[in-house]
Write a protein that holds these residues in place. Structure first.
Motif, mmCIF file in Angstrom:
data_model
loop_
_atom_site.group_PDB
_atom_site.id
_atom_site.type_symbol
_atom_site.label_atom_id
_atom_site.label_comp_id
_atom_site.label_asym_id
_atom_site.label_seq_id
_atom_site.Cartn_x
_atom_site.Cartn_y
_atom_site.Cartn_z
ATOM 1 N N GLY A 38 -24.051 -11.814 17.245
ATOM 2 C CA GLY A 38 -25.355 -12.428 17.452
ATOM 3 C C GLY A 38 -26.263 -12.413 16.246
ATOM 4 O O GLY A 38 -27.397 -12.900 16.313
ATOM 5 N N TRP A 39 -25.785 -11.837 15.128
ATOM 6 C CA TRP A 39 -26.581 -11.743 13.904
ATOM 7 C C TRP A 39 -25.962 -12.507 12.737
ATOM 8 O O TRP A 39 -26.610 -12.671 11.699
ATOM 9 N N ARG A 40 -24.721 -12.976 12.901
ATOM 10 C CA ARG A 40 -24.045 -13.624 11.788
ATOM 11 C C ARG A 40 -24.756 -14.902 11.363
ATOM 12 O O ARG A 40 -25.158 -15.707 12.192
ATOM 13 N N GLY A 41 -24.893 -15.042 10.046
ATOM 14 C CA GLY A 41 -25.601 -16.192 9.512
ATOM 15 C C GLY A 41 -27.102 -16.009 9.482
ATOM 16 O O GLY A 41 -27.831 -16.900 9.032
ATOM 17 N N HIS A 42 -27.579 -14.850 9.948
ATOM 18 C CA HIS A 42 -29.023 -14.604 9.985
ATOM 19 C C HIS A 42 -29.439 -13.430 9.117
ATOM 20 O O HIS A 42 -30.440 -13.520 8.397
ATOM 21 N N CYS A 43 -28.693 -12.320 9.169
ATOM 22 C CA CYS A 43 -29.158 -11.091 8.521
ATOM 23 C C CYS A 43 -28.548 -10.854 7.144
ATOM 24 O O CYS A 43 -29.014 -9.979 6.406
ATOM 25 N N GLU A 44 -27.531 -11.608 6.775
ATOM 26 C CA GLU A 44 -26.887 -11.370 5.486
ATOM 27 C C GLU A 44 -27.834 -11.717 4.332
ATOM 28 O O GLU A 44 -28.548 -12.721 4.376
ATOM 29 N N ARG A 45 -27.797 -10.884 3.301
ATOM 30 C CA ARG A 45 -28.653 -11.122 2.147
ATOM 31 C C ARG A 45 -28.136 -12.313 1.351
ATOM 32 O O ARG A 45 -26.947 -12.435 1.086
ATOM 33 N N LYS A 46 -29.029 -13.192 0.971
ATOM 34 C CA LYS A 46 -28.653 -14.369 0.187
ATOM 35 C C LYS A 46 -28.281 -13.935 -1.222
ATOM 36 O O LYS A 46 -28.913 -13.073 -1.813
ATOM 37 N N PRO A 47 -27.248 -14.507 -1.804
ATOM 38 C CA PRO A 47 -26.882 -14.144 -3.177
ATOM 39 C C PRO A 47 -27.985 -14.545 -4.140
ATOM 40 O O PRO A 47 -28.645 -15.583 -3.962
ATOM 41 N N PRO A 48 -28.243 -13.734 -5.165
ATOM 42 C CA PRO A 48 -29.311 -14.045 -6.122
ATOM 43 C C PRO A 48 -28.991 -15.321 -6.888
ATOM 44 O O PRO A 48 -27.833 -15.652 -7.139
ATOM 45 N N GLN A 49 -30.041 -16.033 -7.294
ATOM 46 C CA GLN A 49 -29.877 -17.268 -8.038
ATOM 47 C C GLN A 49 -29.314 -16.997 -9.431
ATOM 48 O O GLN A 49 -28.562 -17.768 -9.974
ATOM 49 N N GLU A 50 -29.732 -15.833 -9.968
ATOM 50 C CA GLU A 50 -29.247 -15.455 -11.289
ATOM 51 C C GLU A 50 -28.601 -14.082 -11.196
ATOM 52 O O GLU A 50 -28.940 -13.273 -10.341
ATOM 53 N N LYS A 51 -27.679 -13.810 -12.067
ATOM 54 C CA LYS A 51 -26.994 -12.532 -12.083
ATOM 55 C C LYS A 51 -27.994 -11.418 -12.320
ATOM 56 O O LYS A 51 -28.846 -11.498 -13.210
ATOM 57 N N GLU A 52 -27.903 -10.340 -11.515
ATOM 58 C CA GLU A 52 -28.837 -9.238 -11.656
ATOM 59 C C GLU A 52 -28.623 -8.543 -12.991
ATOM 60 O O GLU A 52 -27.493 -8.326 -13.439
ATOM 61 N N VAL A 53 -29.736 -8.170 -13.605
ATOM 62 C CA VAL A 53 -29.684 -7.494 -14.886
ATOM 63 C C VAL A 53 -29.245 -6.040 -14.697
ATOM 64 O O VAL A 53 -28.508 -5.478 -15.494
#
Length: 476
Positions: free
Chosen positions: A456-471
């Motif tokens: 019931g949480w799939r597609g809702h709670c996952e963190r979106k991948p960052p637009q740029e690679k994390e430093v």
């Protein structure tokens, strides 16, 4: 509000969470290896060192004074994993409890209690046996350690037969403190429809006696109220109703009777409930039959429950999901119950009132060696991280846990709302203590593969991948 009882000698502040990691640790010692020293002790040593508690003989002496009462609160939710993937990803592992107990005893407490209130259908004796707790109980008894093992439940339910058998009043009411948070409860804003509050397989009429507009009661084990120090020992898992269960959700197990614990509100979201998204006449019928069954016992309960199953199965045949218990991201009830109990844990007095200052020390050591993902808390599948975490504030702890799971904390209400209820700092202030460093945000992706979310949480709670690679880059 914040936990202002941090010892000034401790290197750990309420906004900090210590993390220890052992990459090769993908499982637990065999039960027969307990209670000898294991790799879990080594990981715990690293955790204490990272937290600034030192690596001496008595790192918990900064929190526990000789003669005090200490309570360890593991996650003992159920004796069997419904996913058939075993207990390692379901309950706090016995090796973790054993290692923590060893260090607690070095602080010379007067009494140590290990206790929880599993779900009513848990076979406690079987859990102790299959979970490897039997050897621990015998060991600490044999060496004369002041350790007690307690099942906080007043009601159990034997579901092994066609006709369920319920046992009630298993512990006297004198072993509990009754709290009524009244208008201060976080449930109060949604209590115009308090008659809709539900918890699985319990009579809704009993819940109406405990929760109504201006009345919100909880029944907390007196052992909690009598403890000078509480060590919360959750298992890091996903949770179908709350999104995640760790430091915050584990506290629900301090309550003795489940009818004091609203978990969802009857009806679909379009009808003003949060049992499931949208609307469904078939699910509404199933809810009606479940309520009717839960008001009865014996053969009547079993017969009426069959009608609920038929309605639910027909809904699935017609393409609807299987959710019928608030197991989705729109659940607006369970997080409120959970945070109410966290406030009681921190500020509750033995007379049932709340103080403004914490009444006991609370620290959380989370078992994230083998975690649970997927349809937790009762049917998780394993996810090995090889980690332990330590925190003085549960909001900060679960903020970090959400990051470790690959979830967006702002989509998980129990975490998002915990800061206003339990912390005097903001999420952006949270630091991770690792290998002698205090790491501010943004943190690296320590767990590159996110946890599988509940259905019931799939597609809702996952963190979106960052637009740029994390430093930020930090090896564990």
């Amino acid at each position: 509000m914040g936990n202002s009882m941090t010892n000034s000698r401790s290197g750990l502040a309420p906004f900090q969470v210590a993390l220890a990691h052992m990459a090769k640790l993908t499982g637990y010692p065999a039960p027969q290896a307990l209670p000898k020293r294991t790799a879990i002790h080594d990981l715990l040593d690293e955790l204490f060192e990272n937290a600034g508690l030192g690596s001496g003989e008595n790192p918990l002496g900064q929190f526990i004074k000789p003669g005090q009462t200490v309570l360890l609160k593991p996650n003992w939710v159920m004796h069997k994993n419904k996913s058939s993937h075993g207990l390692d990803c379901l309950v706090t592992n016995a090796s973790v409890v054993s290692a923590v107990l060893d260090y607690v005893l070095k602080a010379s407490p007067g009494k140590v209690i290990v206790g929880d209130a599993p779900v009513q259908g848990c076979d406690f004796a079987r859990l102790m046996q299959d979970g490897g707790y039997g050897p621990l109980q015998e060991h600490y008894r044999r060496i004369g350690a002041p350790v007690e093992w307690v099942d906080f439940r007043r009601t159990t339910l034997d579901r092994s037969k066609t006709v369920w058998k319920r046992a009630t009043d298993l512990r006297g009411m004198d072993r509990y403190t009754l709290f009524d948070l009244a208008s201060k409860s976080l449930l109060e804003p949604i209590s115009n429809t308090a008659d809709r509050f539900r918890v699985t397989v319990y009579n809704p009429d009993l819940m109406r006696e405990r929760h109504a507009r201006g009345k919100h009661q909880y029944l907390v084990a007196r052992e909690i109220m009598e403890a000078d120090v509480v060590i919360n020992l959750p298992k890091l898992k996903t949770h179908a109703k709350a999104g995640i269960t760790a430091a915050l959700k584990n506290v629900v197990g301090i309550n003795g009777n489940k009818e004091f614990l609203p978990h969802h509100s009857a009806g679909g979201a379009k009808r003003g409930g949060d049992c499931y998204p949208g609307d469904s006449r078939l699910k509404l019928a199933a809810e009606y039959f479940l309520d009717a069954a839960n008001r009865r016992s014996g053969n009547a309960n079993a017969a009426i429950r069959q009608f609920a199953r038929v309605s639910s199965r027909l809904a699935r045949v017609l393409g609807e999901d299987e959710n019928l218990e608030g197991s989705w991201y729109g659940n607006d009830t369970i997080w409120r119950t959970c945070l109410d109990l966290n406030r009681i844990l921190l500020y509750g007095r033995e007379d049932g009132s709340l103080e403004k200052k914490p009444q006991r020390r609370v620290l959380t050591i989370t078992d994230a060696v083998v975690c649970g993902q997927g349809d937790g808390p009762l049917a998780p599948i394993p996810k090995a991280l090889g980690m332990l975490t330590l925190a003085l504030n549960s909001a900060a702890a679960d903020y970090v846990h959400a990051h470790l799971m690959g979830f967006d904390w702002t989509t998980v209400p129990v975490v998002k709302n915990a800061f206003s209820a339990l912390a005097n700092f903001s999420p952006i202030d949270v630091e991770v203590l690792l290998k002698g460093r205090a790491l501010g945000q943004p943190w690296p992706e320590w767990n590159p593969v996110p946890f599988q979310a509940p259905a019931g949480w799939r597609g809702h709670c996952e963190r979106k991948p960052p637009q740029e690679k994390e430093v930020a880059t930090t090896n564990l």
